[in-house]
Every structure is written in C-alpha cells, then in structure tokens.
Scaffold this motif. Sequence first.
Motif, PDB file in Angstrom:
ATOM      1  N   MET A   1      26.407  35.390  49.138  1.00  0.00           N
ATOM      2  CA  MET A   1      27.371  35.381  48.065  1.00  0.00           C
ATOM      3  C   MET A   1      27.123  34.155  47.183  1.00  0.00           C
ATOM      4  SD  MET A   1      31.560  35.202  48.222  1.00  0.00           S
ATOM      5  CE  MET A   1      31.485  34.996  49.962  1.00  0.00           C
ATOM      6  N   ASN A   2      27.105  34.377  45.873  1.00  0.00           N
ATOM      7  CA  ASN A   2      26.908  33.289  44.925  1.00  0.00           C
ATOM      8  C   ASN A   2      28.217  32.539  44.742  1.00  0.00           C
ATOM      9  OD1 ASN A   2      26.237  31.584  42.846  1.00  0.00           O
ATOM     10  ND2 ASN A   2      26.105  33.183  41.304  1.00  0.00           N
ATOM     11  N   THR A   3      28.223  31.260  45.037  1.00  0.00           N
ATOM     12  CA  THR A   3      29.419  30.463  44.792  1.00  0.00           C
ATOM     13  C   THR A   3      29.173  29.420  43.717  1.00  0.00           C
ATOM     14  OG1 THR A   3      28.891  28.983  46.616  1.00  0.00           O
ATOM     15  CG2 THR A   3      30.384  30.816  47.086  1.00  0.00           C
ATOM     16  N   HIS A   4      28.107  29.590  42.956  1.00  0.00           N
ATOM     17  CA  HIS A   4      27.845  28.736  41.797  1.00  0.00           C
ATOM     18  C   HIS A   4      27.854  29.637  40.565  1.00  0.00           C
ATOM     19  CE1 HIS A   4      26.278  25.746  39.103  1.00  0.00           C
ATOM     20  NE2 HIS A   4      25.406  26.638  38.695  1.00  0.00           N
ATOM     21  N   TYR A   5      28.638  29.265  39.597  1.00  0.00           N
ATOM     22  CA  TYR A   5      28.749  30.058  38.373  1.00  0.00           C
ATOM     23  C   TYR A   5      28.443  29.159  37.188  1.00  0.00           C
ATOM     24  CZ  TYR A   5      31.251  32.992  41.652  1.00  0.00           C
ATOM     25  OH  TYR A   5      31.592  33.735  42.753  1.00  0.00           O
ATOM     26  N   ASP A   6      27.754  29.720  36.203  1.00  0.00           N
ATOM     27  CA  ASP A   6      27.391  28.948  35.013  1.00  0.00           C
ATOM     28  C   ASP A   6      28.561  28.791  34.048  1.00  0.00           C
ATOM     29  OD1 ASP A   6      24.769  28.498  35.855  1.00  0.00           O
ATOM     30  OD2 ASP A   6      24.103  30.417  35.033  1.00  0.00           O
ATOM     31  N   THR A   7      29.481  29.753  34.061  1.00  0.00           N
ATOM     32  CA  THR A   7      30.604  29.684  33.131  1.00  0.00           C
ATOM     33  C   THR A   7      31.920  29.961  33.852  1.00  0.00           C
ATOM     34  OG1 THR A   7      30.528  32.032  32.551  1.00  0.00           O
ATOM     35  CG2 THR A   7      29.160  30.524  31.226  1.00  0.00           C
ATOM     36  N   LEU A   8      32.978  29.486  33.249  1.00  0.00           N
ATOM     37  CA  LEU A   8      34.314  29.736  33.781  1.00  0.00           C
ATOM     38  C   LEU A   8      34.610  31.225  33.789  1.00  0.00           C
ATOM     39  CD1 LEU A   8      37.096  28.716  34.710  1.00  0.00           C
ATOM     40  CD2 LEU A   8      37.683  28.438  32.294  1.00  0.00           C
ATOM     41  N   SER A   9      34.259  31.919  32.741  1.00  0.00           N
ATOM     42  CA  SER A   9      34.538  33.356  32.677  1.00  0.00           C
ATOM     43  C   SER A   9      33.772  34.131  33.745  1.00  0.00           C
ATOM     44  CB  SER A   9      34.247  33.920  31.290  1.00  0.00           C
ATOM     45  OG  SER A   9      32.903  33.759  30.944  1.00  0.00           O
ATOM     46  N   ALA A  10      32.537  33.738  34.049  1.00  0.00           N
ATOM     47  CA  ALA A  10      31.773  34.403  35.106  1.00  0.00           C
ATOM     48  C   ALA A  10      32.449  34.198  36.462  1.00  0.00           C
ATOM     49  CB  ALA A  10      30.342  33.880  35.143  1.00  0.00           C
ATOM     50  N   ALA A  11      32.916  32.992  36.731  1.00  0.00           N
ATOM     51  CA  ALA A  11      33.605  32.716  37.990  1.00  0.00           C
ATOM     52  C   ALA A  11      34.900  33.514  38.077  1.00  0.00           C
ATOM     53  CB  ALA A  11      33.905  31.223  38.124  1.00  0.00           C
ATOM     54  N   TYR A  12      35.672  33.504  36.993  1.00  0.00           N
ATOM     55  CA  TYR A  12      36.942  34.234  36.970  1.00  0.00           C
ATOM     56  C   TYR A  12      36.711  35.725  37.213  1.00  0.00           C
ATOM     57  CZ  TYR A  12      41.536  35.773  35.464  1.00  0.00           C
ATOM     58  OH  TYR A  12      42.780  36.335  35.428  1.00  0.00           O
ATOM     59  N   ASN A  13      35.739  36.309  36.520  1.00  0.00           N
ATOM     60  CA  ASN A  13      35.457  37.741  36.673  1.00  0.00           C
ATOM     61  C   ASN A  13      34.987  38.087  38.074  1.00  0.00           C
ATOM     62  OD1 ASN A  13      36.199  38.279  34.018  1.00  0.00           O
ATOM     63  ND2 ASN A  13      34.110  38.044  33.244  1.00  0.00           N
ATOM     64  N   GLU A  14      34.112  37.271  38.651  1.00  0.00           N
ATOM     65  CA  GLU A  14      33.599  37.543  39.996  1.00  0.00           C
ATOM     66  C   GLU A  14      34.708  37.404  41.041  1.00  0.00           C
ATOM     67  OE1 GLU A  14      31.326  38.757  43.061  1.00  0.00           O
ATOM     68  OE2 GLU A  14      30.828  38.911  40.939  1.00  0.00           O
ATOM     69  N   LEU A  15      35.522  36.357  40.933  1.00  0.00           N
ATOM     70  CA  LEU A  15      36.630  36.192  41.870  1.00  0.00           C
ATOM     71  C   LEU A  15      37.625  37.338  41.736  1.00  0.00           C
ATOM     72  CD1 LEU A  15      37.099  32.348  41.593  1.00  0.00           C
ATOM     73  CD2 LEU A  15      36.464  33.612  43.660  1.00  0.00           C
ATOM     74  N   ASN A  16      37.853  37.789  40.523  1.00  0.00           N
ATOM     75  CA  ASN A  16      38.746  38.920  40.300  1.00  0.00           C
ATOM     76  C   ASN A  16      38.219  40.161  41.010  1.00  0.00           C
ATOM     77  OD1 ASN A  16      39.790  41.306  38.392  1.00  0.00           O
ATOM     78  ND2 ASN A  16      41.211  39.573  38.339  1.00  0.00           N
ATOM     79  N   LYS A  17      36.914  40.412  40.926  1.00  0.00           N
ATOM     80  CA  LYS A  17      36.286  41.542  41.632  1.00  0.00           C
ATOM     81  C   LYS A  17      36.444  41.405  43.140  1.00  0.00           C
ATOM     82  CE  LYS A  17      32.654  42.311  38.232  1.00  0.00           C
ATOM     83  NZ  LYS A  17      31.207  42.185  37.994  1.00  0.00           N
ATOM     84  N   ARG A  18      36.476  40.176  43.635  1.00  0.00           N
ATOM     85  CA  ARG A  18      36.612  39.923  45.076  1.00  0.00           C
ATOM     86  C   ARG A  18      38.071  39.901  45.523  1.00  0.00           C
ATOM     87  NH1 ARG A  18      33.448  34.650  45.298  1.00  0.00           N
ATOM     88  NH2 ARG A  18      34.760  34.335  47.109  1.00  0.00           N
ATOM     89  N   GLY A  19      38.990  40.279  44.646  1.00  0.00           N
ATOM     90  CA  GLY A  19      40.383  40.422  45.036  1.00  0.00           C
ATOM     91  C   GLY A  19      41.315  39.304  44.608  1.00  0.00           C
ATOM     92  N   TYR A  20      40.808  38.298  43.936  1.00  0.00           N
ATOM     93  CA  TYR A  20      41.643  37.187  43.463  1.00  0.00           C
ATOM     94  C   TYR A  20      42.233  37.591  42.110  1.00  0.00           C
ATOM     95  CZ  TYR A  20      39.723  34.566  47.288  1.00  0.00           C
ATOM     96  OH  TYR A  20      39.383  34.147  48.547  1.00  0.00           O
ATOM     97  N   GLN A  21      43.272  38.402  42.158  1.00  0.00           N
ATOM     98  CA  GLN A  21      43.802  39.021  40.949  1.00  0.00           C
ATOM     99  C   GLN A  21      45.137  38.455  40.498  1.00  0.00           C
ATOM    100  OE1 GLN A  21      43.555  43.219  41.776  1.00  0.00           O
ATOM    101  NE2 GLN A  21      41.357  43.203  41.473  1.00  0.00           N
ATOM    102  N   THR A  22      45.728  37.587  41.281  1.00  0.00           N
ATOM    103  CA  THR A  22      46.995  36.971  40.900  1.00  0.00           C
ATOM    104  C   THR A  22      46.706  35.715  40.088  1.00  0.00           C
ATOM    105  OG1 THR A  22      48.079  37.779  42.891  1.00  0.00           O
ATOM    106  CG2 THR A  22      49.105  35.901  41.793  1.00  0.00           C
ATOM    107  N   ASN A  23      47.444  35.518  39.008  1.00  0.00           N
ATOM    108  CA  ASN A  23      47.351  34.282  38.241  1.00  0.00           C
ATOM    109  C   ASN A  23      48.460  33.359  38.717  1.00  0.00           C
ATOM    110  OD1 ASN A  23      45.153  34.892  36.498  1.00  0.00           O
ATOM    111  ND2 ASN A  23      46.493  36.240  35.355  1.00  0.00           N
ATOM    112  N   PHE A  24      48.060  32.224  39.253  1.00  0.00           N
ATOM    113  CA  PHE A  24      49.011  31.238  39.742  1.00  0.00           C
ATOM    114  C   PHE A  24      49.183  30.126  38.719  1.00  0.00           C
ATOM    115  CE2 PHE A  24      47.448  32.566  44.099  1.00  0.00           C
ATOM    116  CZ  PHE A  24      48.642  33.134  44.505  1.00  0.00           C
ATOM    117  N   GLU A  25      50.337  29.466  38.776  1.00  0.00           N
ATOM    118  CA  GLU A  25      50.550  28.230  38.040  1.00  0.00           C
ATOM    119  C   GLU A  25      51.281  27.264  38.961  1.00  0.00           C
ATOM    120  OE1 GLU A  25      53.394  28.126  34.784  1.00  0.00           O
ATOM    121  OE2 GLU A  25      54.280  29.972  35.529  1.00  0.00           O
ATOM    122  N   ALA A  26      50.992  25.984  38.789  1.00  0.00           N
ATOM    123  CA  ALA A  26      51.700  24.958  39.555  1.00  0.00           C
ATOM    124  C   ALA A  26      52.948  24.592  38.772  1.00  0.00           C
ATOM    125  CB  ALA A  26      50.814  23.733  39.755  1.00  0.00           C
ATOM    126  N   ILE A  27      54.066  24.496  39.485  1.00  0.00           N
ATOM    127  CA  ILE A  27      55.335  24.149  38.856  1.00  0.00           C
ATOM    128  C   ILE A  27      55.906  22.923  39.555  1.00  0.00           C
ATOM    129  CG2 ILE A  27      55.755  26.510  38.077  1.00  0.00           C
ATOM    130  CD1 ILE A  27      57.708  26.846  40.433  1.00  0.00           C
TER     131      ILE A  27
END
Length: 102
Positions: A1-27
């Motif tokens: 599994m590739n855990t190095h991404y060249d761009t933020l969007s590539a990392a976001y898209n790949e993690l989303n495909k792997r099930g990381y679909q919730t957007n969290f925020e710190a409050i």
Amino acid sequence: MNTHYDTLSAAYNELNKRGYQTNFEAIPNKLLQDEGTEETYSPAESTIVEFHRFEGSTNPSDMSILYAIETSDGKKGILLDAYGADSSQEVAEFIKEVKIAK
C-alpha cells in the motif's frame, strides 16, 4: 500500500476509497466532531492511523497535514489542518492526546 502521496488531493481521494469518508473537525474542549452528524469523540475514543504532510507547490509556506482517524465505534475519517504557524489550536490540543497506531 502506498502511504506517500505527492498531493493533498491524491491522499484525500485514496483515503476516501479506503473508507475514510467522514470529515472531522477539531472543536474546543479537545473534541473531534463529525461534520455531518455533529457526533463528538474524545482523544481516548480516537486513533490516528496515518498522517501526511504537504507543502504548497507554488508557496512552500503553504503547508497542510492530513490525519486519517478511526474512532472507537468504527467511524473512519479525515481531519485536515494547516501545518506550522497557521495550524489550528483546537487541532493541536486534540492531536497531542490521541494515540497513534503502530
């Protein structure tokens, strides 16, 4: 599994495909909140599975960090923050108490 991404969007898209679909925020009060349901989690209920840092391609000071987080009830999501001087105080307070998966 590739855990190095060249761009933020590539990392976001790949993690989303792997099930990381919730957007969290710190409050405030060291809580993590699901932006969709507004359900909250403490640091003890959260685990950082992986994280990735990025620099802006046109401005090296434009840095960000993306955290892939799993909660105790099985929710998988992403927390995004600026990295460096522009980082969020709420994210910093939350993250410093969260365990990191090995």
